[in-house]
Design a protein around this motif. Structure first.
Motif, short mmCIF file in Angstrom:
data_model
loop_
_atom_site.label_atom_id
_atom_site.label_comp_id
_atom_site.label_asym_id
_atom_site.label_seq_id
_atom_site.Cartn_x
_atom_site.Cartn_y
_atom_site.Cartn_z
N GLU A 7 0.84 -1.21 0.00
CA GLU A 7 0.00 0.00 0.00
C GLU A 7 0.86 1.25 0.00
N GLY A 56 1.85 2.08 -3.36
CA GLY A 56 0.77 2.42 -4.29
C GLY A 56 0.28 1.26 -5.13
N ASP A 75 -1.94 -1.88 -6.46
CA ASP A 75 -3.37 -2.21 -6.52
C ASP A 75 -3.66 -3.61 -6.00
N TYR A 133 -6.66 -7.80 -3.47
CA TYR A 133 -6.82 -6.50 -4.10
C TYR A 133 -6.80 -5.44 -3.01
N LEU A 134 -5.99 -4.42 -3.21
CA LEU A 134 -5.80 -3.39 -2.21
C LEU A 134 -6.64 -2.15 -2.46
N ARG A 135 -7.14 -2.01 -3.66
CA ARG A 135 -7.96 -0.87 -4.02
C ARG A 135 -9.28 -1.41 -4.56
N ARG A 166 -10.27 -1.61 -8.21
CA ARG A 166 -9.55 -2.49 -9.11
C ARG A 166 -10.10 -3.92 -9.10
N GLN A 167 -10.93 -4.23 -8.14
CA GLN A 167 -11.51 -5.56 -8.11
C GLN A 167 -12.37 -5.73 -9.35
#
Length: 182
Positions: free
Chosen positions: A113, A116, A118, A160-162, A165-166
């Protein structure tokens, strides 16, 4: 158990290699060539130039370790180069159950994270009866199969971190995975 996470120091090398060996020994009967597989387990320390190794320490003893490999750094060809990965999570068997593996994994997620990213990925196997369910509870999902290692099937798991974006479709060719919106 009280422990802290910190960055790897060269003086940790012997302890980290010992932890990785100890953590994987319980799986020795699952691999078709344990001797060859176990020789590769001493490679975490060699990744220090291209990854961030995080260690868990309790009362002056290193009891766990993991490597965070950032996007763009060398990694196995089945991972997209743009993905950061969690690599070689290991906790001394006598120290398991105290949240150390989860904390080390979370430290990798935090670094992804910070960078940056995703998504963050890892590869693991169903034989990892403690680690795999922990990864799934942390939000990692099976993306696809990975090549077997000495007869043991592995899978690539992603988190998935954002949220935006999933839902991406990830298409893989032999060495050129690409992201495509769905």
């Amino acid at each position: 158990m009280n422990y802290l996470l910190r960055d790897f120091q060269p003086c940790d090398a012997v302890a980290v290699d010992m932890i990785v060996q100890a953590a994987f020994t319980e799986f020795r009967d699952a691999y078709s060539d344990w001797e060859a597989f176990s020789r590769g387990l001493n490679s975490m320390v060699t990744m220090a130039d291209t990854s961030e190794i995080i260690v868990a320490e309790s009362e002056g003893e290193v009891i766990g370790a993991v490597a965070y490999v950032a996007a763009g750094q060398p990694k196995k060809s089945f991972f997209p180069e743009a993905w950061p990965i969690v690599r070689m999570l290991a906790v001394l068997p006598r120290c398991r159950g105290a949240g150390i593996g989860r904390a080390l994994t979370q430290a990798c997620i935090d670094r992804a994270e910070r960078d940056g990213a995703d998504v963050i990925a890892l590869h693991t196997s169903h034989i990892m009866k403690v680690a795999l369910p922990m990864y799934e509870r942390m939000g990692f999902e099976l993306e696809r199969d990975a090549p077997a290692i000495f007869g043991v099937p592995y899978g690539i798991y992603v988190k998935y971190l954002r949220p935006a974006r999933q839902g991406l479709n990830i298409e893989f060719s032999d060495r050129d995975p690409t992201l495509k919106g769905s």
